[in-house]
Scaffold this active site. Structure first.
Site, PDB file in Angstrom:
ATOM      1  N   ASN A 148       1.813 -23.664  -0.995  1.00 49.68           N
ATOM      2  CA  ASN A 148       1.003 -24.801  -0.541  1.00 49.68           C
ATOM      3  C   ASN A 148       1.399 -26.140  -1.158  1.00 49.68           C
ATOM      4  O   ASN A 148       1.144 -27.199  -0.570  1.00 49.68           O
ATOM      5  CB  ASN A 148      -0.468 -24.476  -0.868  1.00 49.68           C
TER       6      ASN A 148
ATOM      7  N   THR B  75      -7.910 -35.775   0.959  1.00 51.36           N
ATOM      8  CA  THR B  75      -7.459 -35.292  -0.357  1.00 51.36           C
ATOM      9  C   THR B  75      -6.652 -36.409  -1.021  1.00 51.36           C
ATOM     10  O   THR B  75      -6.219 -37.351  -0.350  1.00 51.36           O
ATOM     11  CB  THR B  75      -6.560 -34.047  -0.232  1.00 51.36           C
TER      12      THR B  75
ATOM     13  N   TYR C  93       8.795 -36.474   5.144  1.00 50.36           N
ATOM     14  CA  TYR C  93       7.671 -35.531   5.119  1.00 50.36           C
ATOM     15  C   TYR C  93       7.610 -34.742   6.429  1.00 50.36           C
ATOM     16  O   TYR C  93       7.485 -33.516   6.432  1.00 50.36           O
ATOM     17  CB  TYR C  93       6.371 -36.310   4.898  1.00 50.36           C
TER      18      TYR C  93
ATOM     19  N   ASP D 157       1.007 -25.053 -10.798  1.00 55.57           N
ATOM     20  CA  ASP D 157       1.076 -26.506 -10.588  1.00 55.57           C
ATOM     21  C   ASP D 157       2.077 -27.097 -11.571  1.00 55.57           C
ATOM     22  O   ASP D 157       2.585 -26.385 -12.455  1.00 55.57           O
ATOM     23  CB  ASP D 157      -0.322 -27.154 -10.750  1.00 55.57           C
TER      24      ASP D 157
ATOM     25  N   LYS E 224       8.113 -30.638   6.993  1.00 48.58           N
ATOM     26  CA  LYS E 224       7.080 -29.747   7.544  1.00 48.58           C
ATOM     27  C   LYS E 224       7.591 -29.014   8.792  1.00 48.58           C
ATOM     28  O   LYS E 224       7.188 -27.883   9.068  1.00 48.58           O
ATOM     29  CB  LYS E 224       5.809 -30.541   7.832  1.00 48.58           C
TER      30      LYS E 224
HETATM   31  P1  NAD Z   1      -2.822 -32.767  -3.326  1.00 44.68           P
HETATM   32  O1  NAD Z   1      -1.923 -33.889  -3.703  1.00 44.68           O
HETATM   33  O2  NAD Z   1      -4.308 -32.940  -3.425  1.00 44.68           O
HETATM   34  O3  NAD Z   1      -2.414 -31.450  -4.147  1.00 44.68           O
HETATM   35  C1  NAD Z   1      -1.078 -31.045  -4.244  1.00 44.68           C
HETATM   36  C2  NAD Z   1      -0.862 -30.326  -5.569  1.00 44.68           C
HETATM   37  O4  NAD Z   1       0.507 -29.875  -5.607  1.00 44.68           O
HETATM   38  C3  NAD Z   1      -1.073 -31.224  -6.796  1.00 44.68           C
HETATM   39  O5  NAD Z   1      -1.915 -30.579  -7.728  1.00 44.68           O
HETATM   40  C4  NAD Z   1       0.339 -31.427  -7.332  1.00 44.68           C
HETATM   41  O6  NAD Z   1       0.375 -31.602  -8.747  1.00 44.68           O
HETATM   42  C5  NAD Z   1       1.026 -30.131  -6.893  1.00 44.68           C
HETATM   43  N1  NAD Z   1       2.471 -30.278  -6.832  1.00 44.68           N
HETATM   44  C6  NAD Z   1       3.185 -31.352  -6.397  1.00 44.68           C
HETATM   45  N2  NAD Z   1       4.497 -31.133  -6.544  1.00 44.68           N
HETATM   46  C7  NAD Z   1       4.622 -29.884  -7.071  1.00 44.68           C
HETATM   47  C8  NAD Z   1       5.740 -29.096  -7.450  1.00 44.68           C
HETATM   48  N3  NAD Z   1       6.989 -29.559  -7.327  1.00 44.68           N
HETATM   49  N4  NAD Z   1       5.525 -27.863  -7.955  1.00 44.68           N
HETATM   50  C9  NAD Z   1       4.262 -27.404  -8.107  1.00 44.68           C
HETATM   51  N5  NAD Z   1       3.167 -28.106  -7.770  1.00 44.68           N
HETATM   52  C10 NAD Z   1       3.343 -29.336  -7.257  1.00 44.68           C
HETATM   53  O7  NAD Z   1      -2.389 -32.390  -1.828  1.00 44.68           O
HETATM   54  P2  NAD Z   1      -3.146 -31.598  -0.640  1.00 44.68           P
HETATM   55  O8  NAD Z   1      -3.648 -32.599   0.323  1.00 44.68           O
HETATM   56  O9  NAD Z   1      -4.050 -30.553  -1.149  1.00 44.68           O
HETATM   57  O10 NAD Z   1      -1.855 -30.941   0.040  1.00 44.68           O
HETATM   58  C11 NAD Z   1      -1.520 -29.590  -0.106  1.00 44.68           C
HETATM   59  C12 NAD Z   1      -0.558 -29.237   0.983  1.00 44.68           C
HETATM   60  O11 NAD Z   1      -1.131 -29.533   2.256  1.00 44.68           O
HETATM   61  C13 NAD Z   1       0.757 -30.019   0.925  1.00 44.68           C
HETATM   62  O12 NAD Z   1       1.834 -29.156   1.269  1.00 44.68           O
HETATM   63  C14 NAD Z   1       0.571 -31.074   1.985  1.00 44.68           C
HETATM   64  O13 NAD Z   1       1.785 -31.537   2.496  1.00 44.68           O
HETATM   65  C15 NAD Z   1      -0.230 -30.313   3.017  1.00 44.68           C
HETATM   66  N6  NAD Z   1      -0.986 -31.129   3.959  1.00 44.68           N
HETATM   67  C16 NAD Z   1      -1.873 -32.063   3.541  1.00 44.68           C
HETATM   68  C17 NAD Z   1      -2.537 -32.831   4.484  1.00 44.68           C
HETATM   69  C18 NAD Z   1      -3.503 -33.913   4.075  1.00 44.68           C
HETATM   70  O14 NAD Z   1      -3.916 -34.697   4.914  1.00 44.68           O
HETATM   71  N7  NAD Z   1      -3.897 -33.993   2.813  1.00 44.68           N
HETATM   72  C19 NAD Z   1      -2.326 -32.624   5.851  1.00 44.68           C
HETATM   73  C20 NAD Z   1      -1.427 -31.650   6.247  1.00 44.68           C
HETATM   74  C21 NAD Z   1      -0.748 -30.904   5.297  1.00 44.68           C
END
Ligand code: NAD
Length: 257
Positions: free
Chosen positions: A89, A192, A157, A36, A161
């Site tokens: 992720n 989240t 975004y 992270d 994706k």
């Molecule tokens: P989140 O914000 O809860 O967690 C993301 C984590 O990634 C955080 O801890 C952040 O510090 C870390 N991060 C951000 N930039 C970073 C970088 N440059 N290097 C390393 N770490 C980094 O998000 P989430 O909802 O758990 O999302 C995780 C993945 O799922 C993402 O790729 C997001 O696009 C995807 N996603 C989320 C959703 C949703 O509705 N939450 C839906 C579809 C896809």
């Protein structure tokens, strides 16, 4: 246990999906490298795993940096001897991401750097390590927005994706004979921090909720279970897939009242 003797690297392991996957993979026997940029959160995930008797190690890495991506993979091999599962992720959803007219070039560049280039770099440095381990599984987090357009726009975004999804497909084909499987996980809208910060009013949240047949946001733990399937040998004949875990949103034309 489904990941016994496996080493898994999970980016974005400090929050949301990455955090839940780290905890679950560790419970299933994997040694987990939590990556992270938010060190406190990443270390907290590791502490929880180790205090429950699991194996984990934290490494600070910005996935958009080549140097950091190379270092996180080296860390996994140094700490635990190999790398078998790479879960790309980490991702961001910028608060000023909007339609093409309103979105700044800076927001576009930053989003593409982390969400698309980050996955590319993870694969660039991770694939040689998976080869050294005799094969493995790569899971790239895309999104349902790679499949559907939305009138509540987030153009950078969505484009990032789409890149993850098509990159995953091609890598799956290229590496299929090397015992390296590459799959995309496409979560629907989740409760989240990432999405709740973007949908920051009841009106915005309800606008999204009406499209989900199940009538609720998903939980990060529900995505972690799907990631476990892709990480483990249970999915041994699955590669190049787009696993949608989305409460039915991509199946819906009209949702129930
Ligand atoms: P989140 O914000 O809860 O967690 C993301 C984590 O990634 C955080 O801890 C952040 O510090 C870390 N991060 C951000 N930039 C970073 C970088 N440059 N290097 C390393 N770490 C980094 O998000 P989430 O909802 O758990 O999302 C995780 C993945 O799922 C993402 O790729 C997001 O696009 C995807 N996603 C989320 C959703 C949703 O509705 N939450 C839906 C579809 C896809």
């Amino acid at each position: 246990m489904r990941l016994e003797n496996k080493v898994a690297l999970i980016t974005g392991g400090g929050s949301g999906i990455g955090r839940e996957a780290s905890l679950l993979f560790a419970r299933e026997g994997a040694a987990v490298v939590v990556v992270d940029v938010t060190d406190d959160a990443g270390r907290k995930t590791v502490d929880e795993i180790t205090s429950a008797g699991g194996r984990a190690s934290y490494v600070h890495a910005d996935v958009s940096s080549a140097k950091d991506s190379e270092a996180m993979v080296a860390h996994a091999e140094r700490e635990f001897g190999a790398l078998h599962v790479l879960f790309n992720n980490a991702g961001i959803m910028h608060s000023s991401d909007d339609d093409a007219v309103s979105t700044s070039e800076e927001t576009w560049e930053l989003t593409m750097r982390i969400n698309a280039r980050g996955v590319f770099l993870g694969c660039k440095y991770g694939i040689p390590a998976l080869r050294r381990a005799g094969g493995g599984s790569i899971i790239n987090t895309a999104s349902f927005v790679a499949k559907l357009g939305a009138a509540t726009p987030q153009v950078a975004y969505t484009a990032s994706k789409g890149a993850v999804l098509s990159m995953t497909r091609e890598l799956a084909v290229i590496h299929a004979r090397e015992n390296i499987r590459v799959n995309a996980l496409c979560p629907g809208p989740l409760r989240t921090p990432l999405l709740m910060a973007f949908l920051d009013t009841d009106a915005k949240r309800n606008r999204r909720l009406v499209h989900i047949p199940m009538g609720r946001f998903g939980e990060a733990s529900e995505i972690a279970k799907a990631a476990l399937f892709l990480a483990s040998d249970d999915s041994s004949f699955v590669t190049g897939a787009e696993l949608l875990v989305d409460g039915g949103i991509t199946a819906a034309y009209v949702t129930p009242e």
